[in-house]
Motif scaffolding. Structure first.
Motif, mmCIF file in Angstrom:
data_model
loop_
_atom_site.group_PDB
_atom_site.id
_atom_site.type_symbol
_atom_site.label_atom_id
_atom_site.label_comp_id
_atom_site.label_asym_id
_atom_site.label_seq_id
_atom_site.Cartn_x
_atom_site.Cartn_y
_atom_site.Cartn_z
ATOM 1 N N ASN A 43 5.649 6.073 5.410
ATOM 2 C CA ASN A 43 5.848 7.724 5.788
ATOM 3 C C ASN A 43 5.053 8.644 5.848
ATOM 4 O OD1 ASN A 43 8.544 6.825 6.071
ATOM 5 N ND2 ASN A 43 8.609 6.727 4.003
ATOM 6 N N LYS A 44 3.514 7.788 4.475
ATOM 7 C CA LYS A 44 2.754 9.190 4.769
ATOM 8 C C LYS A 44 1.664 9.416 5.659
ATOM 9 C CE LYS A 44 1.735 11.022 0.981
ATOM 10 N NZ LYS A 44 1.884 10.609 -1.227
ATOM 11 N N GLY A 45 1.117 11.091 6.312
ATOM 12 C CA GLY A 45 -0.142 10.353 6.570
ATOM 13 C C GLY A 45 -0.082 10.442 8.515
ATOM 14 N N LEU A 46 0.568 9.695 9.099
ATOM 15 C CA LEU A 46 1.266 9.153 10.718
ATOM 16 C C LEU A 46 2.133 9.915 11.236
ATOM 17 C CD1 LEU A 46 0.652 5.568 9.052
ATOM 18 C CD2 LEU A 46 -0.951 7.049 10.322
ATOM 19 N N ALA A 47 3.251 10.917 10.506
ATOM 20 C CA ALA A 47 3.804 11.689 11.162
ATOM 21 C C ALA A 47 3.815 12.801 12.789
ATOM 22 C CB ALA A 47 4.055 12.848 10.424
ATOM 23 N N ASN A 48 2.505 12.459 12.599
ATOM 24 C CA ASN A 48 1.895 13.138 14.538
ATOM 25 C C ASN A 48 1.694 11.911 15.252
ATOM 26 O OD1 ASN A 48 2.143 15.585 12.961
ATOM 27 N ND2 ASN A 48 -0.276 15.810 12.685
ATOM 28 N N TYR A 49 1.958 10.899 14.666
ATOM 29 C CA TYR A 49 1.245 9.530 15.862
ATOM 30 C C TYR A 49 2.739 9.166 16.585
ATOM 31 C CZ TYR A 49 -3.593 10.525 14.762
ATOM 32 O OH TYR A 49 -5.255 11.735 14.041
ATOM 33 N N ASP A 50 2.312 7.894 16.743
ATOM 34 C CA ASP A 50 3.581 7.210 17.638
ATOM 35 C C ASP A 50 3.447 6.036 16.819
ATOM 36 O OD1 ASP A 50 5.726 5.962 19.329
ATOM 37 O OD2 ASP A 50 4.567 5.582 20.665
ATOM 38 N N ARG A 51 4.063 5.795 15.914
ATOM 39 C CA ARG A 51 4.160 4.513 14.927
ATOM 40 C C ARG A 51 4.351 3.224 15.248
ATOM 41 N NH1 ARG A 51 6.146 7.733 10.198
ATOM 42 N NH2 ARG A 51 7.877 8.100 11.356
ATOM 43 N N GLN A 52 3.708 2.014 15.038
ATOM 44 C CA GLN A 52 4.082 0.857 15.818
ATOM 45 C C GLN A 52 3.245 0.225 14.148
ATOM 46 O OE1 GLN A 52 3.221 0.130 19.596
ATOM 47 N NE2 GLN A 52 2.731 -2.060 19.024
ATOM 48 N N TRP A 53 3.463 -1.322 14.194
ATOM 49 C CA TRP A 53 3.268 -1.882 13.631
ATOM 50 C C TRP A 53 2.563 -3.247 14.138
ATOM 51 C CZ3 TRP A 53 3.927 -1.470 7.764
ATOM 52 C CH2 TRP A 53 4.476 -0.997 7.618
#
Length: 379
Positions: A256-266
């Protein structure tokens, strides 16, 4: 069996072999592994390879038969009725260049024709007509399909990478009060293409008798490239900001924290996936949810999950994961020249050595986190 059916079966066997190779490699590296099990695993890999070779030979034969001509061989020069080579060449028929013919000649004889082949310090360059190393990866299970791959024309240099923009538009009054407006940050990433080498288990005698040498070489180099990329990309992902997680809440906070501006994946190891697959939320629902958009068929906190072997992100048994935007985090500078060279092995046999040139760098280091997950005792 139709060509499409043979190709489908061939693709399935190759996938089985790749999976078995990973399994056997992990078994061989394990401290408590049984050598008997390793031998059985190697035998299984050899058996799959034999099936692949047999099926490939059948496929090559069918395709060759389909392309046979009634009046002249495929590689014959077009001639008129008097036998002169002045007939118009069909522009739709692919012609084999002098470079390709001289390259094949080198593979079969080890003789380098002065003007026919291109050489580097790594060996004889494979012509692009045979191998297109820059082909865009299509298998989303491979890490090379989710990072930023850039083709470079020199062995070293600097590539510009645009960092995530934090600038905001302002009103005229705000600009008057603060004329210093944040600019997009353009970061230069230095690269130096390293040479990664491997040995193709083919003797010169086998090459001379190979029914379809170009297909064989292309298949091997593509597979070698994919494995090389997989593990080198894994090393870069491990340099992301380290995070320890022991609970579900720890995982949520990392996501949740620090990656809001990125297209997140695992991107997770098999051990991490297995551990998280057993976790449930407060309502008794499993954390991993079904997702048709994900390569693994699962999502975690709404983002896709890609599973890799444990040793890609650590060692066997490691529950590790990268969360963030791998395309922003990893930059691969790929040289298009791939070379081969005849070499001698420990038995003084001539085997074909293959060299790939590339470099892998962390670009936007804010684009991800590297999680080590360990469930506390009693949980």
């Amino acid at each position: 069996m139709k060509v499409s059916e043979i190709e489908a079966r061939l693709s399935s066997l190759k996938a089985q072999k790749a999976s078995k190779v990973k399994e056997v490699r992990a078994l061989a590296m394990a401290d408590d592994s049984d050598t008997t099990d390793v031998q059985k695993g190697v035998a299984s890999v050899d058996d799959l390879q034999k099936q692949i070779d047999d099926l490939q030979a059948r496929l090559d034969a069918v395709k060759k038969a389909q392309g046979l001509s009634d009046d002249k061989p495929d590689d014959a020069e077009p001639t008129d009725k008097k036998g002169n080579n002045n007939m118009q060449i069909d522009p739709n028929k692919k012609q084999e260049t002098t470079e390709v013919r001289d390259f094949i000649h080198y593979l079969k004889t080890a003789e380098k024709r002065a003007n026919g082949v291109t050489t580097t310090e790594a060996g004889v360059v494979i012509p692009k007509e045979i191998l297109d190393i820059q082909k865009v990866p299509t298998d989303v299970r491979n890490l090379s399909a989710v990072i930023n791959r850039v083709s470079v024309t020199s062995g070293m240099g600097t590539l510009p990478v645009l960092q995530k923009n934090t600038a905001r538009l302002t009103t005229a009054e705000e600009r008057a009060e603060n004329p210093e407006i944040a600019n997009a940050v353009l970061k230069g990433v230095d690269y130096k293409a390293l040479t990664y080498r491997g040995a193709l288990p083919l003797s010169m005698e086998m090459v001379q008798d190979a029914p379809n040498l170009k297909t064989l070489l292309n298949t091997y180099v593509q597979e070698a490239k994919e494995l090389t990329e997989q593990y080198q990309i894994g090393k870069i992902l491990q340099t992301a900001t380290a995070v320890s997680a022991n609970t579900t809440d720890d995982l949520k906070t990392a996501f949740n924290k620090g990656l809001a501006n990125y297209d997140r994946q695992w991107i997770v190891t098999e051990s991490f996936y297995n551990a998280v697959d057993l976790l449930k939320d407060a309502n008794g629902r499993y954390l991993l949810q079904d997702s048709i958009a994900s390569a693994s068929g699962k999502s975690l906190f709404g983002s896709n999950v890609l599973i890799v072997a444990d040793d890609v992100l650590g060692v066997d048994g490691d529950a590790k994961a990268f969360v963030g935007d791998p395309k922003a985090f990893v930059l691969e500078a790929m040289r298009s020249d791939v070379a081969v060279e005849w070499d001698h092995n420990e038995n003084f046999e001539r085997i074909l050595a293959v060299a790939l040139r590339a470099d892998f760098k962390a670009a936007d280091t804010n684009a991800g986190k590297f999680i080590t997950y360990g469930v506390p005792a009693g949980k």
